[in-house]
Design a protein around this motif. Structure first.
Motif, PDB file in Angstrom:
ATOM      1  N   THR A 115       0.851  -1.181   0.000  1.00  0.00           N
ATOM      2  CA  THR A 115       0.000   0.000   0.000  1.00  0.00           C
ATOM      3  C   THR A 115       0.892   1.238   0.000  1.00  0.00           C
ATOM      4  O   THR A 115       2.062   1.167   0.387  1.00  0.00           O
ATOM      5  N   PRO A 116       0.382   2.379  -0.420  1.00  0.00           N
ATOM      6  CA  PRO A 116       1.194   3.603  -0.370  1.00  0.00           C
ATOM      7  C   PRO A 116       1.735   3.899   1.013  1.00  0.00           C
ATOM      8  O   PRO A 116       2.881   4.350   1.150  1.00  0.00           O
ATOM      9  N   LEU A 117       0.952   3.619   2.046  1.00  0.00           N
ATOM     10  CA  LEU A 117       1.414   3.868   3.412  1.00  0.00           C
ATOM     11  C   LEU A 117       2.541   2.921   3.789  1.00  0.00           C
ATOM     12  O   LEU A 117       3.530   3.320   4.415  1.00  0.00           O
ATOM     13  N   GLN A 118       2.419   1.649   3.397  1.00  0.00           N
ATOM     14  CA  GLN A 118       3.492   0.690   3.655  1.00  0.00           C
ATOM     15  C   GLN A 118       4.770   1.098   2.936  1.00  0.00           C
ATOM     16  O   GLN A 118       5.866   1.016   3.505  1.00  0.00           O
ATOM     17  N   GLU A 119       4.644   1.512   1.688  1.00  0.00           N
ATOM     18  CA  GLU A 119       5.817   1.928   0.919  1.00  0.00           C
ATOM     19  C   GLU A 119       6.520   3.102   1.592  1.00  0.00           C
ATOM     20  O   GLU A 119       7.751   3.117   1.704  1.00  0.00           O
ATOM     21  N   GLU A 120       5.747   4.080   2.017  1.00  0.00           N
ATOM     22  CA  GLU A 120       6.336   5.265   2.641  1.00  0.00           C
ATOM     23  C   GLU A 120       7.040   4.912   3.945  1.00  0.00           C
ATOM     24  O   GLU A 120       8.187   5.318   4.175  1.00  0.00           O
ATOM     25  N   ARG A 121       6.388   4.130   4.787  1.00  0.00           N
ATOM     26  CA  ARG A 121       6.972   3.792   6.085  1.00  0.00           C
ATOM     27  C   ARG A 121       8.155   2.844   5.946  1.00  0.00           C
ATOM     28  O   ARG A 121       9.125   2.951   6.700  1.00  0.00           O
ATOM     29  N   LEU A 122       8.083   1.927   5.002  1.00  0.00           N
ATOM     30  CA  LEU A 122       9.213   1.035   4.776  1.00  0.00           C
ATOM     31  C   LEU A 122      10.403   1.813   4.227  1.00  0.00           C
ATOM     32  O   LEU A 122      11.552   1.566   4.617  1.00  0.00           O
ATOM     33  N   ARG A 123      10.151   2.754   3.344  1.00  0.00           N
ATOM     34  CA  ARG A 123      11.225   3.599   2.808  1.00  0.00           C
ATOM     35  C   ARG A 123      11.886   4.415   3.924  1.00  0.00           C
ATOM     36  O   ARG A 123      13.116   4.501   3.993  1.00  0.00           O
ATOM     37  N   ASN A 124      11.092   4.976   4.813  1.00  0.00           N
ATOM     38  CA  ASN A 124      11.646   5.743   5.930  1.00  0.00           C
ATOM     39  C   ASN A 124      12.475   4.862   6.854  1.00  0.00           C
ATOM     40  O   ASN A 124      13.544   5.266   7.339  1.00  0.00           O
ATOM     41  N   LEU A 125      12.002   3.645   7.097  1.00  0.00           N
ATOM     42  CA  LEU A 125      12.737   2.730   7.965  1.00  0.00           C
ATOM     43  C   LEU A 125      14.046   2.305   7.319  1.00  0.00           C
ATOM     44  O   LEU A 125      15.090   2.223   7.981  1.00  0.00           O
ATOM     45  N   ARG A 126      14.016   2.048   6.018  1.00  0.00           N
ATOM     46  CA  ARG A 126      15.245   1.673   5.319  1.00  0.00           C
ATOM     47  C   ARG A 126      16.270   2.799   5.361  1.00  0.00           C
ATOM     48  O   ARG A 126      17.479   2.552   5.500  1.00  0.00           O
ATOM     49  N   GLN A 127      15.802   4.029   5.254  1.00  0.00           N
ATOM     50  CA  GLN A 127      16.711   5.167   5.341  1.00  0.00           C
ATOM     51  C   GLN A 127      17.365   5.236   6.713  1.00  0.00           C
ATOM     52  O   GLN A 127      18.561   5.534   6.831  1.00  0.00           O
ATOM     53  N   ARG A 128      16.613   4.952   7.740  1.00  0.00           N
ATOM     54  CA  ARG A 128      17.188   4.916   9.093  1.00  0.00           C
ATOM     55  C   ARG A 128      18.246   3.815   9.212  1.00  0.00           C
ATOM     56  O   ARG A 128      19.297   4.014   9.824  1.00  0.00           O
ATOM     57  N   LEU A 129      17.967   2.677   8.620  1.00  0.00           N
ATOM     58  CA  LEU A 129      18.897   1.551   8.706  1.00  0.00           C
ATOM     59  C   LEU A 129      20.223   1.819   8.001  1.00  0.00           C
ATOM     60  O   LEU A 129      21.246   1.235   8.348  1.00  0.00           O
ATOM     61  N   GLU A 130      20.200   2.685   7.021  1.00  0.00           N
ATOM     62  CA  GLU A 130      21.401   2.941   6.225  1.00  0.00           C
ATOM     63  C   GLU A 130      22.331   3.980   6.850  1.00  0.00           C
ATOM     64  O   GLU A 130      23.423   4.222   6.332  1.00  0.00           O
ATOM     65  N   PRO A 132      25.040   5.035   9.310  1.00  0.00           N
ATOM     66  CA  PRO A 132      26.021   4.486  10.254  1.00  0.00           C
ATOM     67  C   PRO A 132      26.194   5.425  11.442  1.00  0.00           C
ATOM     68  O   PRO A 132      25.910   6.625  11.344  1.00  0.00           O
ATOM     69  N   PHE A 133      26.630   4.874  12.549  1.00  0.00           N
ATOM     70  CA  PHE A 133      26.931   5.750  13.682  1.00  0.00           C
ATOM     71  C   PHE A 133      28.247   6.467  13.412  1.00  0.00           C
ATOM     72  O   PHE A 133      29.232   5.852  13.015  1.00  0.00           O
ATOM     73  N   ASP A 134      28.262   7.773  13.636  1.00  0.00           N
ATOM     74  CA  ASP A 134      29.444   8.589  13.405  1.00  0.00           C
ATOM     75  C   ASP A 134      29.719   9.406  14.658  1.00  0.00           C
ATOM     76  O   ASP A 134      29.013  10.380  14.940  1.00  0.00           O
ATOM     77  N   GLY A 135      30.728   8.990  15.403  1.00  0.00           N
ATOM     78  CA  GLY A 135      31.046   9.654  16.653  1.00  0.00           C
ATOM     79  C   GLY A 135      31.521  11.080  16.504  1.00  0.00           C
ATOM     80  O   GLY A 135      31.586  11.821  17.501  1.00  0.00           O
ATOM     81  N   SER A 136      31.817  11.497  15.274  1.00  0.00           N
ATOM     82  CA  SER A 136      32.259  12.871  15.058  1.00  0.00           C
ATOM     83  C   SER A 136      31.090  13.830  14.838  1.00  0.00           C
ATOM     84  O   SER A 136      31.274  15.048  14.843  1.00  0.00           O
ATOM     85  N   LYS A 137      29.874  13.305  14.633  1.00  0.00           N
ATOM     86  CA  LYS A 137      28.705  14.141  14.405  1.00  0.00           C
ATOM     87  C   LYS A 137      28.097  14.592  15.719  1.00  0.00           C
ATOM     88  O   LYS A 137      27.877  13.770  16.629  1.00  0.00           O
ATOM     89  N   THR A 138      27.794  15.871  15.813  1.00  0.00           N
ATOM     90  CA  THR A 138      27.215  16.426  17.032  1.00  0.00           C
ATOM     91  C   THR A 138      25.885  15.763  17.364  1.00  0.00           C
ATOM     92  O   THR A 138      25.596  15.469  18.529  1.00  0.00           O
ATOM     93  N   GLU A 139      25.084  15.497  16.326  1.00  0.00           N
ATOM     94  CA  GLU A 139      23.789  14.860  16.545  1.00  0.00           C
ATOM     95  C   GLU A 139      23.942  13.501  17.210  1.00  0.00           C
ATOM     96  O   GLU A 139      23.188  13.140  18.124  1.00  0.00           O
ATOM     97  N   HIS A 140      24.923  12.732  16.781  1.00  0.00           N
ATOM     98  CA  HIS A 140      25.135  11.407  17.332  1.00  0.00           C
ATOM     99  C   HIS A 140      25.734  11.485  18.736  1.00  0.00           C
ATOM    100  O   HIS A 140      25.404  10.671  19.599  1.00  0.00           O
ATOM    101  N   GLN A 141      26.601  12.436  18.947  1.00  0.00           N
ATOM    102  CA  GLN A 141      27.140  12.654  20.285  1.00  0.00           C
ATOM    103  C   GLN A 141      26.029  13.028  21.257  1.00  0.00           C
ATOM    104  O   GLN A 141      25.978  12.525  22.388  1.00  0.00           O
ATOM    105  N   ILE A 185      20.600   3.509  14.067  1.00  0.00           N
ATOM    106  CA  ILE A 185      19.270   3.101  14.476  1.00  0.00           C
ATOM    107  C   ILE A 185      19.299   2.310  15.781  1.00  0.00           C
ATOM    108  O   ILE A 185      18.334   2.352  16.567  1.00  0.00           O
ATOM    109  N   SER A 186      20.381   1.604  16.044  1.00  0.00           N
ATOM    110  CA  SER A 186      20.462   0.838  17.282  1.00  0.00           C
ATOM    111  C   SER A 186      20.528   1.760  18.499  1.00  0.00           C
ATOM    112  O   SER A 186      20.026   1.416  19.575  1.00  0.00           O
ATOM    113  N   LEU A 187      21.130   2.926  18.340  1.00  0.00           N
ATOM    114  CA  LEU A 187      21.122   3.920  19.415  1.00  0.00           C
ATOM    115  C   LEU A 187      19.721   4.517  19.561  1.00  0.00           C
ATOM    116  O   LEU A 187      19.231   4.724  20.680  1.00  0.00           O
ATOM    117  N   GLU A 188      19.070   4.772  18.433  1.00  0.00           N
ATOM    118  CA  GLU A 188      17.690   5.270  18.478  1.00  0.00           C
ATOM    119  C   GLU A 188      16.775   4.262  19.162  1.00  0.00           C
ATOM    120  O   GLU A 188      15.857   4.640  19.906  1.00  0.00           O
TER     121      GLU A 188
END
Length: 320
Positions: A115-130, A132-141, A185-188
């Motif tokens: 469904t369009p809703l499944q496609e959108e949510r799966l796409r968002n989840l895949r983007q989260r999965l891709e 990587p954790f970057d310890g140099s990024k302020t957001e991740h810190q 995503i594992s930190l999230e």
């Protein structure tokens, strides 16, 4: 010496003696790797990322065409048996039985349009999965600091490199070295767990339930491995899921955009219950995680599951 003391000393890495040092390094190395990558992967101690796993998972996409083709063959054979040969003939009966069995085996897994809703949510989840954790990024810190504050609200946030992080179940003084295949995503997932179900989060963090082993699994690193396990189990980077669990998850995702994060909390609580039931020790974490995956797959296969909160194990979670 008490179990609590032994657990504290193991997490801080100050167990005396060469033999203990060897066992500690071996166990921590094994646990830091994604645990379901295969025996050869663990023995060779390769550093694996989600991208490596997705290469293998994408190959599974071919399996979907097998499902479709086999069902077409099954339906054709059924038609041939009933119309051309006649259902009363011996050949007709044989074809009917075999084609029906094949159809029943694969029918639940027939690819269906998202469904369009499944496609959108799966796409968002895949983007989260891709990511990587970057310890140099302020957001991740900042996310790491947020996790510490949620875990220990009455304590000062330590520097990003400090032995105090071991008290949360990181392997060394720098948590960023523990993510590897888990990604951001594992930190999230850990942060979501602490915010949504603080009662369960705190009990698991401080190992408050049951009779604990002298050598306990490190909380934070175990969480990373659970995120990794779920991403594999649910076929999240396949063109279409090749497992019943992945297919059912798409249905859960349509009901709740945070289905993956809630399922993570269920899986973590389930893992700890398996740990206690098996009276497992530190070096048996791999086996416990595999048992957790099996149990989770069984619950996802239940007929009356339309939301993550319908899973029987969801009732173990506590929000206070």
């Amino acid at each position: 010496m008490s179990s609590r003391t032994l657990r504290r000393r193991l997490h801080h890495g100050d167990v005396d003696g060469k033999r203990q040092e060897h066992l500690e390094a071996s166990g921590l190395d094994a646990l830091s790797e994604p645990l379901l990558g295969g025996d050869d992967y663990i023995e060779n101690k390769k550093i694996c990322t989600l991208e490596d796993i997705w290469d293998d998972e994408r190959k599974k996409a071919q399996f979907h065409w097998t499902f479709l083709f086999s069902n077409l063959i099954a339906q054709w054979a059924q038609w041939l048996a009933n119309i051309v040969l006649g259902s009363g003939s011996l050949i007709g009966r044989l074809l009917s039985v075999s084609s029906t069995a094949l159809y029943l085996q694969n029918n639940r897994m027939l690819p269906q349009p998202l469904t369009p809703l499944q496609e959108e949510r799966l796409r968002n989840l895949r983007q989260r999965l891709e990511v990587p954790f970057d310890g140099s990024k302020t957001e991740h810190q900042d996310a790491l600091k947020q996790l510490w504050k949620l875990a220990f609200p009455d304590r000062e946030i330590p520097p990003l490199k400090s032995d105090l992080w071991k008290e949360m179940g990181w392997q060394g003084s720098d948590p960023s070295t523990d993510f590897r295949g888990g990604g951001y995503i594992s930190l999230e997932n850990l942060i979501f767990f602490a915010q949504k179900y603080p009662g369960s989060f705190q009990r698991l963090l401080h190992k408050q339930d049951g009779a604990r082993a002298e050598w306990e699994y490190p909380f934070a690193v175990a969480g990373i491995n659970i995120s990794f396990m779920l991403a594999q189990m649910l076929d999240l980077q396949a063109g279409y899921p090749s497992s019943l669990s992945g297919f059912r998850f798409l249905q859960l995702l349509e009901e709740d955009e945070m289905a993956f994060d809630i399922l993570y909390c269920v899986a973590y609580q389930m893992m700890d219950a398996q740990w206690l039931a098996k009276r497992a020790t530190y070096m048996e974490f791999n086996d416990v995680l595999k048992s957790t995956r099996t149990q989770l797959e069984r619950e996802l296969a239940l007929e009356d599951i339309s939301r993550v909160k319908d899973l029987p194990s969801y009732n173990m979670l506590r929000d206070d």
